[in-house]
Design a protein around this motif. Structure first.
Motif, PDB file in Angstrom:
ATOM      1  N   ALA A  90      -2.369  -3.963  -0.730  1.00 49.00           N
ATOM      2  CA  ALA A  90      -2.140  -2.519  -0.664  1.00 49.00           C
ATOM      3  C   ALA A  90      -3.455  -1.767  -0.624  1.00 49.00           C
ATOM      4  CB  ALA A  90      -1.306  -2.066  -1.861  1.00 49.00           C
ATOM      5  N   ASN A 138       6.303  -6.738   1.580  1.00 48.48           N
ATOM      6  CA  ASN A 138       6.472  -5.490   0.823  1.00 48.48           C
ATOM      7  C   ASN A 138       5.527  -4.405   1.309  1.00 48.48           C
ATOM      8  OD1 ASN A 138       8.366  -6.831  -0.672  1.00 48.48           O
ATOM      9  ND2 ASN A 138       7.253  -6.762  -2.596  1.00 48.48           N
ATOM     10  N   LYS A 141       6.421  -0.823   3.064  1.00 40.43           N
ATOM     11  CA  LYS A 141       5.849   0.430   2.565  1.00 40.43           C
ATOM     12  C   LYS A 141       5.160   1.196   3.685  1.00 40.43           C
ATOM     13  CE  LYS A 141       4.530   3.235  -0.807  1.00 40.43           C
ATOM     14  NZ  LYS A 141       5.487   4.001  -1.632  1.00 40.43           N
ATOM     15  N   LYS A 142       4.517   0.476   4.584  1.00 37.53           N
ATOM     16  CA  LYS A 142       3.727   1.092   5.651  1.00 37.53           C
ATOM     17  C   LYS A 142       4.581   1.551   6.835  1.00 37.53           C
ATOM     18  CE  LYS A 142      -0.663   0.192   8.046  1.00 37.53           C
ATOM     19  NZ  LYS A 142      -1.472   1.140   7.253  1.00 37.53           N
ATOM     20  N   GLY A 200       9.507   3.583   6.150  1.00 37.70           N
ATOM     21  CA  GLY A 200       9.912   4.793   5.443  1.00 37.70           C
ATOM     22  C   GLY A 200      11.122   5.503   6.011  1.00 37.70           C
ATOM     23  N   THR A 209      13.886  -2.041  -0.606  1.00 33.37           N
ATOM     24  CA  THR A 209      13.384  -1.193   0.481  1.00 33.37           C
ATOM     25  C   THR A 209      13.423   0.279   0.083  1.00 33.37           C
ATOM     26  OG1 THR A 209      14.154  -2.794   2.119  1.00 33.37           O
ATOM     27  CG2 THR A 209      13.693  -0.569   2.907  1.00 33.37           C
ATOM     28  N   LEU A 225      10.638   1.001  -2.456  1.00 33.91           N
ATOM     29  CA  LEU A 225       9.302   1.064  -1.855  1.00 33.91           C
ATOM     30  C   LEU A 225       9.032   2.420  -1.213  1.00 33.91           C
ATOM     31  CD1 LEU A 225       9.073  -2.533  -0.362  1.00 33.91           C
ATOM     32  CD2 LEU A 225       7.516  -1.535  -2.052  1.00 33.91           C
ATOM     33  N   ARG A 226      10.086   3.171  -0.920  1.00 35.20           N
ATOM     34  CA  ARG A 226       9.899   4.540  -0.422  1.00 35.20           C
ATOM     35  C   ARG A 226       9.561   5.495  -1.550  1.00 35.20           C
ATOM     36  NH1 ARG A 226      15.320   5.047   3.394  1.00 35.20           N
ATOM     37  NH2 ARG A 226      14.739   3.458   4.930  1.00 35.20           N
ATOM     38  N   ALA A 233       3.753   0.411  -4.080  1.00 40.37           N
ATOM     39  CA  ALA A 233       4.117  -0.984  -3.833  1.00 40.37           C
ATOM     40  C   ALA A 233       3.822  -1.859  -5.046  1.00 40.37           C
ATOM     41  CB  ALA A 233       3.368  -1.511  -2.606  1.00 40.37           C
TER      42      ALA A 233
END
Length: 294
Positions: free
Chosen positions: A108, A166, A170-171, A174, A232, A235-236, A240
């Protein structure tokens, strides 16, 4: 999404995943590892896609992200875990998997501008890992089998694939429908595992007992479909690394379930280790309050 709902979903993931290590071990008694994992993820993926279609959601998604998640967290991580649990205990597996936050923190920091690698984060992860070792030191028996050391190494490396997945979610994930993205990823990962299984395992030796069928269904519906869609979403809403700390809490969830359901003993070392894990997460995650000059 409200904070209470976010933390409720977080707790739900901990609860379900706390039970999956033992359920995997139960299934391995009758089903070859890659075959069992492949069926698990194929059923879960098909189920999510059917649910999305029934809800009239478009089945288009970021197929690059789905491929990354399918090949890494699903096929690679769980392929290694299923194989390793033939040779090391489920308890040791869950503890060794606790290195996930360290991998996530490093990845991250390299790829997500909002998640810098701070000394406090590394110190906190180190304290929490120490807590895991203290808590389970009495039961971390590697064993003396032919492949136990290699299996333990496989478990330690397996979270790296999950960490990449993960951070990728995250990247890139979204704005994606979590049902559809995970559905394609699970289906793809399951098919990869079945492709690995076909030439290497004897499917005819599978024993379709109530325990093995129940294991697959529980892992497909709850341990895969529910948890990874929820992951998921989390993670939004959360960093992370914060989400990855689930892997350090899971062994204590398993310990608590064992005490409640099977009257297993909770030792002083386990309690002390749990407190160290909490302290480590606090060091890593809680903001520092700076004094404002008068």
């Amino acid at each position: 999404m409200t904070r209470p709902l976010v933390w409720t979903l977080y707790a739900a993931c901990v609860l379900v995943w706390s039970s999956t290590w033992v359920v995997i071990a139960v299934g391995l008694e009758d089903i070859a590892p890659f075959f069992g994992a492949g069926i698990r993820f194929s059923i879960a993926g098909a189920g999510l896609l059917i649910a999305a279609a029934a809800l009239r959601r478009p089945l288009r998604t970021d197929f690059v992200l789905s491929a990354i998640v399918g090949l890494l967290p699903f096929a690679t991580t769980y392929g290694l875990i299923y194989w390793a649990e033939q040779y090391v205990t489920s308890g040791l597996t869950s503890v060794l998997f606790g290195v996930l936050p360290l991998y996530v923190a490093l990845l991250a920091a390299a790829t997500l501008p909002s998640e810098r690698l701070r000394p406090r984060l590394i110190a906190g992860v180190g304290i929490a890992l120490g807590g895991l070792i203290v808590a389970f030191s009495e039961s971390l028996d590697l064993g003396s089998g032919e492949h136990t050391a290699l299996a333990a190494l496989a478990v330690i490396l397996s979270p790296l694939a999950s960490a990449i997945g993960n951070v990728a979610i995250k990247k890139r994930g979204g704005k994606l429908d979590p049902l559809v993205m995970n559905g394609w990823a699970m289906l793809g990962g399951g098919l990869v595992l079945l492709a690995v299984s076909a030439p290497t395992e004897d499917w005819g030796a599978t024993i379709w007992s109530a325990a093995s069928i129940g294991s697959i269904l529980y892992l497909a519906v709850f341990g895969t479909g529910f948890t990874f869609v929820t992951l998921t979403v989390l993670l939004r809403e959360l960093p992370a690394v914060t989400v990855s700390f689930i892997s350090m809490i899971i062994p204590f969830g398993a310990l608590a379930l064992g005490a409640l359901v099977r009257d297993e003993e909770v030792t002083a070392l386990a309690v002390g280790g749990a407190l160290l894990v909490v302290a480590g997460i606090a060091v890593a995650q809680l903001p520092i309050r700076r004094r404002v000059p008068a």
